[in-house]
Write a protein that holds these residues in place. Sequence first.
Motif, short mmCIF file in Angstrom:
data_model
loop_
_atom_site.label_atom_id
_atom_site.label_comp_id
_atom_site.label_asym_id
_atom_site.label_seq_id
_atom_site.Cartn_x
_atom_site.Cartn_y
_atom_site.Cartn_z
N THR A 281 0.84 -1.19 0.00
CA THR A 281 0.00 0.00 0.00
C THR A 281 0.88 1.25 0.00
O THR A 281 1.92 1.29 0.68
CB THR A 281 -0.90 0.03 1.25
OG1 THR A 281 -1.70 -1.16 1.22
CG2 THR A 281 -1.79 1.25 1.26
N THR B 61 0.66 5.76 -0.14
CA THR B 61 -0.24 6.88 0.07
C THR B 61 0.13 8.01 -0.88
O THR B 61 1.31 8.35 -1.01
CB THR B 61 -0.14 7.39 1.52
OG1 THR B 61 -0.34 6.27 2.38
CG2 THR B 61 -1.17 8.46 1.79
N TYR C 59 -4.56 9.76 0.13
CA TYR C 59 -5.39 8.66 -0.37
C TYR C 59 -4.50 7.42 -0.48
O TYR C 59 -3.38 7.48 -0.96
CB TYR C 59 -5.93 9.04 -1.75
CG TYR C 59 -7.17 8.27 -2.15
CD1 TYR C 59 -8.44 8.69 -1.74
CD2 TYR C 59 -7.07 7.13 -2.95
CE1 TYR C 59 -9.57 8.00 -2.11
CE2 TYR C 59 -8.21 6.43 -3.33
CZ TYR C 59 -9.47 6.87 -2.91
OH TYR C 59 -10.59 6.18 -3.29
N ASN C 60 -5.04 6.31 -0.05
CA ASN C 60 -4.26 5.07 -0.06
C ASN C 60 -4.56 4.25 -1.31
O ASN C 60 -5.72 4.12 -1.71
CB ASN C 60 -4.59 4.22 1.17
CG ASN C 60 -3.93 4.79 2.41
OD1 ASN C 60 -2.98 5.56 2.32
ND2 ASN C 60 -4.47 4.42 3.57
#
Lengths: 424, 232
Positions: free
Chosen positions: A173, A175, A188-189
């Motif tokens: 993940t 950002t 926002y990821n």
Amino acid sequence: MIRFLLKGIFRDRQRSLLPVLVATIGVMLTVTLYCWLNGFLNDSIELNARFSTGHVKIMTAPYAGNIDQIPNDLALTGVDSLMKKLKKEFPAMKWQQRIHFGGLIDAPDPAGVTRSQGPAIGIGIDMLSGDHSEIERFNLEKSLRRGKLPAHQGDILISELFSQKLKVNPGDTVTLIGSTMNGSMAMYNYVIAGTIVFGTPGMDQGSVIVDLKDVRDALDMNDAAGEIIGYLPEKYYDDKTAEQVVTRFNLLFPPSGDKYAPVITTLRKQNNLGQMMDQISQVGAFVVLIFVLSMSLVFWNAGLLGGMRRYMEFGTRLAIGEDYSHIYRTMIYEAVLIGIVGSVSGTAVGLLLSLYLQNHGLDLGSMMKNSSILMPSVFHARITAIAFFIGFIPGLFSTVAGTALSGIGIYKRKTAQLFKELEA
Amino acid sequence: MENSTLISIEALKKHFPTSGGRFTALNGIDLKIGKAEFTGVVGPSGSGKTTLLNIIGSLDSPSEGRAMVLGLSISDLNVKQAALLRRTRLGFIFQSYNLLPVYTVFENVELPLLLLKLNESQRRKMVMDSLEWLGLTDKVKSKPAQLSGGECQRVAIARAMVKRPEIVLADEPTANLDAANSHNILKTMVRLNSEFQTTFIFATHDDKVISYLKRKISLVDGKVEKDEITGN
Ligand SMILES: Nc1ncnc2c1ncn2[C@@H]1O[C@H](COP(=O)(O)OP(=O)(O)OP(=O)(O)O)[C@@H](O)[C@H]1O
Ligand SMILES: [Mg+2]
């Protein structure tokens, strides 16, 4: 007399087969080279069209004026209804919304603390609506190095080099830290779906591609887009058609007082592409000139050699009472005939060759050291209407000019002198 | 004889430019040649035979003096008029035959008639007649490469005769032929000369040719040294 001369041409292979072959080869090269260069320049233009300019592009005037800064606060709004209207009014065209953005990509460790970080340039394109066209336009399937293409909202593609710099892998993940359309901070990821290699150093440094909807969500750009890009139904850009679209668009959306009203522009008016397109037409003239010159030289020489072979014939015809100008004219007629036959066959062969190159292309990728993947390495020829007759210019002109030049030598010789040379 | 004079040459000179000035190939020729003559210009190599024949044939023009051929002054003809004269009233026979290799015997003989714009049936008849005079009717479709030297020269004579010219000019016609063929051809030309009243003018130093001549004009250094009627 004409039949008599034709018989002579057909029976004397040095006067027919050989020059026709030379003309054919020259014309074939002219046509093929023309189509090839034409295709090459057009491929380069189409590359721009696919990644950046479209065949036409709609933006707000202020956005267009500051496009280098990616000013999403000046982006188009009300794009849903605009898109609907475009699709209805220009059904043959393909319209796509795109959002360019800049920001920081932050790779956190499992505890959520920043592990690494880097500036990124991003583009939001439609990848998940079921329309596959943008994925094809960006050649994403072939550019994929690791992982997969995005399949869910929240997936992101990141350039391979960038992923190595950030030490992230597909499945991780990251950002995105940027600014929303209104200027507030956006975080926002995304989950890395795959890595891609663009093939251009600038883009490989730090580029990301996400689905359009995810950019909207991240940057608060609901019903807004930096640009709407339109593609003509034809494979290649055509300035006339593009201008017709512009005219029609301007009728549908007459200039209003609104500063943020959509404004349309053509490919030709973006990124200095007009200049490049003008080069295409010069290329034709250039190719033709080169071949006219070199082939005229060949035919001049061939004519001189052939003329020497034919001194006896010319001398005899003169003695029998044909006059110089008639002999000279018949030589020119012969050349015209050879030129036409050579041009027709050369154009036919050249077009076939170009057709093959148009459909299959020539892979220059293997010749380029840093074989680019996003950039097409296969270049195609392109057959245009001009290709059908451009070969006739060198084909006809050079046979006739070559013969005319070599014929003057015979013209200038005194009749008696021709016989002297015969006796020798 | 006087009223049937075809060629009348007066004080004819021909100079050729050379690196060191000019060379005089013909140096004051006076000559009359009448209808149906069988005449030869003879003399050593370089004496001016070919030069004289070329001027009579309007392939070259005089430097000084006058050459009247069939009522036309050669020096006054432009290239088109000279071509017209050759096309309609003169025939040429060359040492090396000068047949066009890609054409058949028939087509080679037909060429002068094509230039005269005769129609096909006229051409066909005249070509066949001419080939018959020369005994070539079985070679109609042959190409020059398939013929012997003697046959080639006969084709060349047929080509010169096909339009029934008033004058035939033959420059060393036997130089490439053996004795038998030379005699054969000369006999043929004698026959054509008497049959059609065609004037034949030769340039030669071949004794075989000379033995057939009715008049022998001897050139030395561009001048007529002797002009004699022979016994033939
Ligand atoms: N075009 C020319 N330029 C210079 N000199 C020439 C030219 N034509 C002929 N001559 C010269 O004129 C002279 C006569 O030449 P011509 O060809 O008439 O001789 P000929 O009697 O026919 O000789 P042959 O028996 O060898 O054929 C020769 O010395 C020749 O070198
Ligand atoms: Mg001579």
